[in-house]
Design an enzyme around this catalytic site. Structure first.
Site, PDB file in Angstrom:
ATOM      1  N   GLY A 312       0.955  -2.293  -5.695  1.00  0.00           N
ATOM      2  CA  GLY A 312       1.153  -1.183  -6.617  1.00  0.00           C
ATOM      3  C   GLY A 312       2.340  -0.514  -6.099  1.00  0.00           C
ATOM      4  O   GLY A 312       3.394  -0.951  -5.242  1.00  0.00           O
ATOM      5  N   HIS A 313       2.506   0.806  -6.626  1.00  0.00           N
ATOM      6  CA  HIS A 313       3.957   1.467  -6.703  1.00  0.00           C
ATOM      7  C   HIS A 313       3.630   2.657  -5.487  1.00  0.00           C
ATOM      8  O   HIS A 313       4.421   3.425  -5.196  1.00  0.00           O
ATOM      9  CB  HIS A 313       4.620   1.913  -7.770  1.00  0.00           C
ATOM     10  CG  HIS A 313       4.957   0.904  -8.629  1.00  0.00           C
ATOM     11  ND1 HIS A 313       5.628   1.238  -9.661  1.00  0.00           N
ATOM     12  CD2 HIS A 313       5.194  -0.569  -8.402  1.00  0.00           C
ATOM     13  CE1 HIS A 313       5.842   0.026 -10.310  1.00  0.00           C
ATOM     14  NE2 HIS A 313       5.547  -0.814  -9.606  1.00  0.00           N
ATOM     15  N   GLY A 314       2.490   2.556  -4.926  1.00  0.00           N
ATOM     16  CA  GLY A 314       2.227   3.537  -3.752  1.00  0.00           C
ATOM     17  C   GLY A 314       1.481   4.926  -4.562  1.00  0.00           C
ATOM     18  O   GLY A 314       0.857   4.816  -5.395  1.00  0.00           O
TER      19      GLY A 314
END
Length: 465
Positions: A312-314
């Site tokens: 994911g992107h955090g």
């Protein structure tokens, strides 16, 4: 009137060409998708009619409702009358369990069970006490389904034990999302079931990662104007767009959910929040193609604990500052989380050329483990996900009282701490405390328009910019 709107929308899935068997693939006409805002902002609508039809097309509902045609009018009226009678009945009720199979659901993986699920909800919603809608084991295919209030009970439970699968034909959705909850107090969504958005066939139509003007695909579960909501132990799988979207909700609790989609699936944010308060998210596993959790504008008093994120992107605050009249973010605690192989760690992101001033203040990230994470700590006030952006002015979003405490682990990039702030409104009172991030080549930090404070041991060496 609201009940009739819900029923008309659902029944039209049968009377204007949506067959009882949902076996078609994604529509060949991508223009049937809704058009909307960027992937993480203001696609949530407050108006109940517009929520059903889309923000940019207030006539869609009436077009669909009137497109039945003279030849099907009698059949349509019979279906509407039958569902209304079955769902609402007469007299009063108190509590009880409403099994969707008692309302005609098949759960066979072939039949469209929208009408039966909707009818069971409407029957339970009119009951006092604590009624329950049960979706037992089985596979239930549906187009868009709407669980609207206000309901009479002190609580109402939707217990999903089976698997709900979304239609892969985007033409079935128009400008609606898939599972929508609105104007309900005391909802409990539980049961260990799965909401499968079947997004694989739809992702090629998503152009939002490359252009501002894009078609917004359906969100798996959207919650609007809810109070005292608990979402516990459910799974969201392969959403076409966001997995869970929450707007204008108070006292919203998420416990032990499992969200999953491939790391390259576009805009499949795990949980996204706007204009909500008193939110807790705990003990959940999120693996997806965008932010595991994104905190949009207007949120306050949020606590996020025990999240496992990756891919994911955090975990992100923002993006902020893109639209008119955005509300402030105030009071966020992110604690005891583990991020693995994500493209960002804990992040604040704001757009340049903001139309109005706003603030993001009193935000704490603490006790976070980073496993091979790109950009473990990042503030980016020049955020732009596209190839190019028109940036005429600095961001008008003020960042203040931002705390990064006890964050440790490994960075997949040499720059482990990246703090890029606004030159006109520099970040204020940003504190790095007990940071230990490593990289094989030696972790570094970079700063712009910020004088971060440090406490304890901070690795990489703090920068000044």
């Amino acid at each position: 009137m609201k009940v009739e709107i819900i029923l008309i929308i659902c029944i039209n899935a049968f009377s204007i060409g949506v067959k009882s068997q949902i076996e078609q693939e994604t529509t060949d006409n991508p223009q049937q998708l809704s058009t909307g805002a960027d992937s993480s902002q203001t696609f949530f609508i407050d108006n109940p009619v517009q929520l059903s039809t889309g923000a940019d097309s207030s006539q869609t509902f009436f077009t669909e409702a009137n497109s039945v045609g003279q030849g099907n009018a009698a059949i349509f009226e019979q279906q509407l009358s039958a569902v209304k009678t079955q769902a609402t009945g007469t007299g009063t009720c108190s509590g009880g369990t409403y099994n969707v199979k008692d309302f005609g659901a098949k759960g066979d993986g072939k039949t469209d069970d929208c009408k039966a699920i909707q009818a069971a909800w409407l029957a339970a919603c009119k009951c006092t006490g604590s009624p329950k809608v049960l979706i037992p084991s089985g596979t239930y295919l549906t187009g868009p389904v709407q669980f609207f209030g206000a309901c009479k009970g002190t609580t109402i439970t939707l217990q999903v034990q089976g698997t709900l699968k979304a239609s892969t034909n985007l033409g079935h959705f128009g400008q609606r999302d898939w599972i929508c909850f609105g104007w309900v107090r005391g909802l409990i969504l539980t049961g260990g079931g799965t909401f499968d958005g079947q997004g694989t066939a739809s992702w090629p139509y998503n152009k939002c990662p490359v252009t501002k003007k894009c078609n917004v695909l359906p969100t798996n579960l959207k919650f609007n104007a809810m109070t005292d909501t608990t979402v516990k132990g459910i799974t969201s799988l392969n959403s076409k767009f966001f997995h869970i979207g929450v707007v204008n909700c108070q006292k919203f609790n998420v416990i032990g959910v499992h969200i999953t989609a491939p790391g390259d699936s576009p805009n499949t944010d795990g949980l996204h929040f706007e204009r909500s308060s008193d939110v807790t998210i705990t003990d959940s596993i999120i693996a997806t193609g965008d932010d595991c959790i994104s905190i949009g504008h207007g949120n306050s008093r949020m606590t996020i604990k025990g999240i496992t994120c990756g891919p994911g992107h955090g975990i992100s605050v923002g993006s902020l500052g893109r639209y008119q009249n955005e509300g402030d973010v105030n009071g966020l605690l992110v604690k005891n989380c583990t991020l693995s192989k994500t493209t960002n760690g804990v992040r604040l992101k704001t757009w340049e050329s903001s139309p109005n001033p706003s603030k993001a203040i009193n935000i704490t990230f603490e006790d976070i483990i980073m496993n091979n994470v790109c950009n473990p700590i990042i503030i980016d006030q020049t955020y732009c996900p596209y190839v190019s952006c028109e940036s005429k002015l600095p961001s008008k979003v003020k960042l203040q009282d931002i705390f990064f405490r006890r964050i440790r682990g490994t960075s997949s990039t040499p720059i482990a701490v990246w703090l890029k702030c606004n030159k006109n409104i520099p970040c204020q009172n940003v504190v790095l405390q007990d940071i230990n991030l490593s990289h094989p080549a030696g972790a570094k930090s970079t700063c712009q328009n910020i004088q971060a404070k440090t406490l304890g041991t901070v690795i990489p060496t703090p920068c000044k910019g």
